[in-house]
Scaffold this motif. Structure first.
Motif, PDB file in Angstrom:
ATOM      1  N   UNK A   1       0.829  -1.203   0.000  1.00 57.21           N
ATOM      2  CA  UNK A   1       0.000   0.000   0.000  1.00 57.21           C
ATOM      3  C   UNK A   1       0.870   1.263   0.000  1.00 57.21           C
ATOM      4  N   UNK A   2       1.928   1.244   0.799  1.00 54.17           N
ATOM      5  CA  UNK A   2       2.816   2.409   0.847  1.00 54.17           C
ATOM      6  C   UNK A   2       3.547   2.591  -0.483  1.00 54.17           C
ATOM      7  N   UNK A   3       3.923   1.468  -1.099  1.00 53.40           N
ATOM      8  CA  UNK A   3       4.590   1.533  -2.404  1.00 53.40           C
ATOM      9  C   UNK A   3       3.640   2.084  -3.459  1.00 53.40           C
ATOM     10  N   UNK A   4       2.383   1.654  -3.413  1.00 57.65           N
ATOM     11  CA  UNK A   4       1.378   2.150  -4.358  1.00 57.65           C
ATOM     12  C   UNK A   4       1.114   3.636  -4.138  1.00 57.65           C
TER      13      UNK A   4
ATOM     14  N   UNK B   1      -6.777  14.046  -3.738  1.00 54.53           N
ATOM     15  CA  UNK B   1      -7.461  13.990  -2.439  1.00 54.53           C
ATOM     16  C   UNK B   1      -6.584  13.416  -1.320  1.00 54.53           C
ATOM     17  N   UNK B   2      -5.737  12.432  -1.672  1.00 58.12           N
ATOM     18  CA  UNK B   2      -4.958  11.749  -0.637  1.00 58.12           C
ATOM     19  C   UNK B   2      -3.554  12.320  -0.467  1.00 58.12           C
ATOM     20  N   UNK B   3      -3.267  13.385  -1.149  1.00 60.78           N
ATOM     21  CA  UNK B   3      -1.956  14.023  -0.956  1.00 60.78           C
ATOM     22  C   UNK B   3      -1.946  14.760   0.374  1.00 60.78           C
ATOM     23  N   UNK B   4      -0.909  14.521   1.143  1.00 57.52           N
ATOM     24  CA  UNK B   4      -0.770  15.229   2.405  1.00 57.52           C
ATOM     25  C   UNK B   4      -1.608  14.671   3.543  1.00 57.52           C
ATOM     26  N   UNK B   5      -2.443  13.663   3.272  1.00 48.89           N
ATOM     27  CA  UNK B   5      -3.243  13.058   4.340  1.00 48.89           C
ATOM     28  C   UNK B   5      -2.374  12.129   5.180  1.00 48.89           C
ATOM     29  N   UNK B   6      -2.682  11.991   6.483  1.00 47.27           N
ATOM     30  CA  UNK B   6      -1.910  11.068   7.322  1.00 47.27           C
ATOM     31  C   UNK B   6      -2.097   9.621   6.844  1.00 47.27           C
ATOM     32  N   UNK B   7      -1.090   8.808   7.096  1.00 46.00           N
ATOM     33  CA  UNK B   7      -1.110   7.430   6.601  1.00 46.00           C
ATOM     34  C   UNK B   7      -2.322   6.653   7.077  1.00 46.00           C
ATOM     35  N   UNK B   8      -2.717   6.847   8.338  1.00 51.94           N
ATOM     36  CA  UNK B   8      -3.841   6.074   8.859  1.00 51.94           C
ATOM     37  C   UNK B   8      -5.138   6.358   8.107  1.00 51.94           C
ATOM     38  N   UNK B   9      -5.185   7.485   7.380  1.00 54.03           N
ATOM     39  CA  UNK B   9      -6.383   7.821   6.609  1.00 54.03           C
ATOM     40  C   UNK B   9      -6.406   7.103   5.260  1.00 54.03           C
TER      41      UNK B   9
ATOM     42  N   UNK C   1      -4.445  -0.134   0.521  1.00 59.38           N
ATOM     43  CA  UNK C   1      -4.184  -1.563   0.699  1.00 59.38           C
ATOM     44  C   UNK C   1      -5.188  -2.383  -0.109  1.00 59.38           C
ATOM     45  N   UNK C   2      -6.467  -2.070   0.049  1.00 59.38           N
ATOM     46  CA  UNK C   2      -7.502  -2.831  -0.646  1.00 59.38           C
ATOM     47  C   UNK C   2      -7.382  -2.694  -2.161  1.00 59.38           C
TER      48      UNK C   2
END
Length: 582
Positions: free
Chosen positions: A183-186, A225-233, A239-240
């Motif tokens: 997920x982090x790599x993606x 939308x997901x730029x700058x958001x914390x990882x837990x978000x 991952x999915x």
């Protein structure tokens, strides 16, 4: 399908009838089992056509010596009109010689059975779950997965051909830390797709270019939308999505090998459904899990960071393991073994037998998982047969030198790379050309050689020769015919004897769960066909097409057609094409 009784099956039935008659006469106990009686070719062909160990395996229950029992069996077999001689060899083996007409009749059985020649009802419809591949969904299929994938798929096909109902299953390991890394790599590739210069891939993330399309897809779907958001978000969503897209890629790669699974089971879904908790509760209720402390790691002194911790332990020593095994970690999460145990419990709910195909690097866990399945199935009242087949890694070579890694994948050669270069048939047959537990080298140069040393070429060439001969014969006005089969001589009969072994080989390979036996057999059959073909190079009268002898030509074409059918059926079990020409 109308089942035609093949020669070996017919003579097994004749011998069983003889044994049943001896039991009725009191020479054998009435309840004697004939399960271990075998009918097979003698090791030395000069000894006869068929051999049986009946006297050897039944002498003890008959309370006599093998030769004495063999004499009684021989006396009855000699009364069979089709048996020209029955002789005792060594300590009590029985060798039979048959009328030539018996072998010639087998050619017509092959012809009438067609694609079903060799098919067996031995499995009696028992459901066998074969789990194979089950690679982590973190990258494309590569050489490390290929051999196990082919071995598992060929075994599944073999078991189906032998009368089992087979469930082909893939276990998706989507609950461990590796999918968080994915997920982090993606997410990194997502940022790249949005125009960010990500520089070198950080240590610990997957570097392969195969993640770029996933990043591009996510950028298109999410925008920024997901730029700058914390990882837990963003982590659960990434991952999915990454697992789903990687499984699409894996399925596509497997399809290139001709592999399709019936069931894809998710480890994450297993946990979500509470299956590990159910398994633990059941095992505790049956005193198979207890809370205890593991022994310190073996050595002169425990490591500095080791401390005794009470954990739930499975009593695997009760089932032959060398120590009891934890099903949970000290932080309360499930160990891989704990989850795997629950997974096998789930599989056993819908199968009569389980088979797992694993890489040889998992050899250390075989004993404990077998212990777990033994415990669970024993407790459920019906023991579930469970087998683990270990598959050794393959060393990729090119002209004797190790192959460099693929740039696209980051650190491995993909299945797509292999198939693009040498073709699916070459990959599949080569993976089955040695026992799975044996080390293997896959040399890109050698596997495409047109030589006897290249098994896939040698077998496919045999089938292509048959088809070419039949086409040539048709153009010349000849058709296969069974009317003059009695014109066939000793060389042809030797070829028929080998072809007639195919149904027996299917059943023995299915019983042993060893699909590679089919590949070995096909190579031997091809060798005999090529040897007979080569006789015609020196003697035109030995050719399949003898222009001045129509009857002999038609008989040999009938033989060629039958040999081609057997090769085709065997290749079909292995998932390899029987080519029309080379």
């Amino acid at each position: 399908m109308t089942e035609n009784k093949t020669l070996y099956a017919a003579y097994a039935a004749k011998i069983e009838a003889v044994l049943a008659a001896l039991a009725a006469e009191g020479a054998l106990p009435a309840d004697t089992s004939f399960a271990n009686v075998a009918v097979e070719p003698p090791r030395d062909p000069s000894h006869g056509d068929l051999a049986t160990n009946a006297a050897m395996v039944l002498a003890k229950p008959a309370k006599t010596n093998p030769r004495a029992l063999a004499e009684q069996i021989v006396a009855k077999l000699e009364a069979e009109p089709s048996v020209t001689s029955a002789q005792i060899a060594g300590p009590g083996f029985i060798n039979l010689r048959l009328e030539h007409s018996e072998w010639l009749a087998e050619l017509t059985t092959i012809q009438s059975s067609g694609d079903d020649y060799g098919r067996s009802s031995m499995g009696e419809g028992r459901v066998v779950n074969v789990e194979y591949v089950s690679a982590n969904p973190t990258g494309p299929m590569h050489m490390g997965h290929c051999r196990g994938a082919v071995v598992g798929d060929a075994l599944a096909s073999l078991l189906e051909f032998a009368g089992h109902k087979v469930t082909r299953e893939y276990y998706i390991n989507d609950a461990g830390g590796q999918v968080d890394v994915l997920a982090r790599s993606a997410h990194l590739r997502y940022r790249e797709a949005l125009g960010e210069d990500i520089g070198e891939i950080p240590e610990g993330l997957y570097p392969g270019d195969y993640l770029k399309p996933i990043g591009e897809y996510l950028a298109k779907e999410l925008g920024d939308k997901q730029l700058g958001e914390p990882e837990e978000e963003w982590l659960p969503y990434f991952r999915a999505e990454a697992v789903e897209k990687m499984m699409d890629l894996i399925k596509s790669d497997l399809a290139m090998l001709g592999i399709h699974h019936d069931v894809f089971s998710s480890e994450a879904a297993l946990h979500l459904a509470g299956k590990p908790d159910e398994a633990e509760a059941w095992l505790r209720a049956h005193d198979l899990v207890y809370d205890g402390v593991l022994e310190a790691p073996k050595g002169k002194a425990p490591p500095d960071d080791w401390e005794p911790v009470e954990l739930p332990l499975f009593r695997s020593t009760r089932f032959g393991d060398d120590q009891d095994r934890p099903i949970k970690k000290s932080n309360g999460t499930w160990t891989y073994f704990g989850a795997d145990l629950a997974y096998h419990m789930q599989k056993a709910e819908n199968a009569d037998e389980l088979i797992d195909i694993w890489g040889a690097d998992h050899a250390g866990t075989v004993k404990r998982i077998k212990a777990a399945v033994a415990a669970l199935s024993e407790g459920q009242g019906t023991p579930i047969p469970f087998d683990v087949k270990l598959v050794q890694m393959v060393q990729l070579m090119r002209g004797g030198e190790p192959v460099k890694m693929s740039k696209r994948s980051g650190n491995f050669i993909t299945i797509a790379d292999m198939i693009e270069e040498v073709g699916r048939d070459v990959v599949r047959f080569t993976m089955l050309s040695r026992k799975p537990e044996a080390q293997m080298e896959f040399d890109f140069a050698k596997v495409v050689e047109a030589s006897k040393d290249n098994p896939v070429f040698y077998v496919q060439y045999a089938h292509a020769r048959v088809r070419s001969t039949l086409r040539k014969a048709k153009d010349a006005g000849f058709e296969p015919s069974a009317e003059s089969l009695d014109l066939l001589g000793d060389e042809e009969l030797a070829l028929i004897r080998t072809a007639a072994q195919f149904p027996r080989i299917i059943e023995s390979a299915a019983k042993a769960r060893e699909a590679h036996r089919i590949a070995f057999y096909l190579y031997d059959l091809a060798a005999e066909l090529h040897a007979f073909w080569n006789l015609g190079n020196d003697d035109p009268q030995k050719r399949f097409i003898v222009e001045h002898d129509k009857a002999l030509t038609q008989a040999r074409l009938f033989l060629a057609q039958a040999i081609g059918q057997v090769i085709r059926n065997g290749l079909d079990v292995l998932g390899v094409e029987a080519v029309e020409s080379l």
